[in-house]
Design a protein around this motif. Sequence first.
Motif, PDB file in Angstrom:
ATOM      1  N   LEU A 154       0.841  -1.213   0.000  1.00 13.37           N
ATOM      2  CA  LEU A 154       0.000   0.000   0.000  1.00 13.37           C
ATOM      3  C   LEU A 154       0.871   1.255   0.000  1.00 13.37           C
ATOM      4  N   LYS A 155       1.969   1.190   0.741  1.00 11.27           N
ATOM      5  CA  LYS A 155       2.850   2.364   0.832  1.00 11.27           C
ATOM      6  C   LYS A 155       3.590   2.595  -0.485  1.00 11.27           C
ATOM      7  N   SER A 156       4.139   1.529  -1.059  1.00  7.62           N
ATOM      8  CA  SER A 156       4.970   1.727  -2.256  1.00  7.62           C
ATOM      9  C   SER A 156       4.114   1.951  -3.501  1.00  7.62           C
ATOM     10  N   THR A 157       2.975   1.267  -3.609  1.00  9.49           N
ATOM     11  CA  THR A 157       2.170   1.359  -4.836  1.00  9.49           C
ATOM     12  C   THR A 157       1.184   2.516  -4.784  1.00  9.49           C
ATOM     13  N   LEU A 158       0.436   2.607  -3.693  1.00  8.21           N
ATOM     14  CA  LEU A 158      -0.616   3.631  -3.614  1.00  8.21           C
ATOM     15  C   LEU A 158      -0.146   4.873  -2.854  1.00  8.21           C
ATOM     16  N   LYS A 159       1.120   4.879  -2.448  1.00 11.90           N
ATOM     17  CA  LYS A 159       1.719   6.041  -1.764  1.00 11.90           C
ATOM     18  C   LYS A 159       0.977   6.388  -0.472  1.00 11.90           C
ATOM     19  N   MET A 160       0.443   5.355   0.191  1.00  4.25           N
ATOM     20  CA  MET A 160      -0.204   5.584   1.482  1.00  4.25           C
ATOM     21  C   MET A 160       0.886   5.611   2.566  1.00  4.25           C
ATOM     22  N   LYS A 161       0.502   6.070   3.767  1.00  8.94           N
ATOM     23  CA  LYS A 161       1.510   6.302   4.816  1.00  8.94           C
ATOM     24  C   LYS A 161       1.115   5.648   6.134  1.00  8.94           C
ATOM     25  N   THR A 162       2.098   5.474   6.998  1.00  7.02           N
ATOM     26  CA  THR A 162       1.810   5.001   8.350  1.00  7.02           C
ATOM     27  C   THR A 162       2.431   5.981   9.337  1.00  7.02           C
ATOM     28  N   GLU A 163       1.825   6.054  10.534  1.00 16.69           N
ATOM     29  CA  GLU A 163       2.464   6.849  11.587  1.00 16.69           C
ATOM     30  C   GLU A 163       3.594   6.039  12.196  1.00 16.69           C
ATOM     31  N   ARG A 164       3.342   4.729  12.334  1.00 15.18           N
ATOM     32  CA  ARG A 164       4.410   3.805  12.734  1.00 15.18           C
ATOM     33  C   ARG A 164       4.050   2.416  12.194  1.00 15.18           C
ATOM     34  N   ASP A 165       5.058   1.578  12.033  1.00 21.88           N
ATOM     35  CA  ASP A 165       4.827   0.251  11.459  1.00 21.88           C
ATOM     36  C   ASP A 165       4.686  -0.798  12.557  1.00 21.88           C
ATOM     37  N   GLN A 166       3.608  -1.591  12.439  1.00 24.95           N
ATOM     38  CA  GLN A 166       3.378  -2.656  13.416  1.00 24.95           C
ATOM     39  C   GLN A 166       3.071  -3.945  12.659  1.00 24.95           C
ATOM     40  N   ASP A 167       3.278  -5.085  13.314  1.00 21.02           N
ATOM     41  CA  ASP A 167       3.209  -6.349  12.583  1.00 21.02           C
ATOM     42  C   ASP A 167       1.864  -7.060  12.552  1.00 21.02           C
ATOM     43  N   THR A 168       0.969  -6.808  13.546  1.00 25.14           N
ATOM     44  CA  THR A 168      -0.313  -7.513  13.514  1.00 25.14           C
ATOM     45  C   THR A 168      -1.493  -6.593  13.268  1.00 25.14           C
ATOM     46  N   PHE A 169      -1.285  -5.270  13.406  1.00 21.47           N
ATOM     47  CA  PHE A 169      -2.349  -4.283  13.206  1.00 21.47           C
ATOM     48  C   PHE A 169      -1.684  -2.995  12.759  1.00 21.47           C
ATOM     49  N   ASN A 170      -2.112  -2.466  11.619  1.00 20.14           N
ATOM     50  CA  ASN A 170      -1.475  -1.245  11.116  1.00 20.14           C
ATOM     51  C   ASN A 170      -2.477  -0.379  10.350  1.00 20.14           C
ATOM     52  N   PHE A 171      -2.612   0.862  10.756  1.00 23.40           N
ATOM     53  CA  PHE A 171      -3.343   1.817   9.937  1.00 23.40           C
ATOM     54  C   PHE A 171      -2.430   2.261   8.798  1.00 23.40           C
ATOM     55  N   VAL A 172      -2.918   2.156   7.569  1.00 24.56           N
ATOM     56  CA  VAL A 172      -2.159   2.654   6.410  1.00 24.56           C
ATOM     57  C   VAL A 172      -3.063   3.708   5.762  1.00 24.56           C
ATOM     58  N   ILE A 173      -2.546   4.935   5.679  1.00 28.88           N
ATOM     59  CA  ILE A 173      -3.417   6.094   5.507  1.00 28.88           C
ATOM     60  C   ILE A 173      -3.150   6.850   4.218  1.00 28.88           C
TER      61      ILE A 173
END
Length: 258
Positions: A154-173
């Motif tokens: 999501l980050k590399s293709t759709l240029k979405m962002k995270t506030e921080r990276d987590q392994d089991t739950f992550n908001f990608v914005i």
Amino acid sequence: MITHYADLELQTVSIQGIKQAYADSLQLPILYESSHFIRFQLTPFTTLSFKETYEAIHPVHFAIQVPYSQFISISSFIHQSGLFILKQENGQYIDETSTRKNLYFRDGDGNLLEIIAHEYIKENQVELFGQLKGMYLREIGFPVKSVPVFRDWLKSTLKMKTERDQDTFNFVIGGTAHAVVVSKERPWIPISMKALPPKMLVTLGTPNINFVKKLANTLDNNSLESDKIYFSKEGYNFCVKYSSDFEMSLLKELNLPL
Ligand SMILES: [Fe+2]
């Protein structure tokens, strides 16, 4: 860049049941209806669609951002709607911190809906309608095998962002759109509901037509139409669509953290 969810299309085994939940109980306007398809206006920039199918439904989780100052009256409206409201672990219906309130409920198909409000979001930037007063569709849940793999895509293709990276739950914005990327092993709160990956078509909006065109060069097996592009990832169907009505400046005006 992505600014918002433009449409969420889910499957249902009963258009009539969906109509009772969303048109009768939640009083959302119907934009289009046929024998096997129905589309509601969910928020000013987002529609919610259901396609009738003859197969088992995996419930989806989605959350609607509502104005903080009106959260209690919107919660009362949902209580009066007759839809099934879910309790938090402490037995209360509303979960709240000093700056955030939310309430979970279900439609007739078992989808896990949420209204959520944050004190820092500026309320008067969008015109609200109906009693649900949705500002934007904030969250859609994506249970996946590997959270880091889907998040990084999501980050590399759709240029979405995270506030921080987590392994089991992550908001990608992307703007107002929060993809809730969760491990299939992690159940949804507040009822510990198994996170079955639902079949859905998620349409993301961008105010930049060149963003749509550039995706055609980077995505495998895409289908490009004049102002939108379709593709799939991890069993989820996506569309990225040029939407001239959502201005980039609105993101700042709403006071979103990212
Ligand atoms: Fe949520």
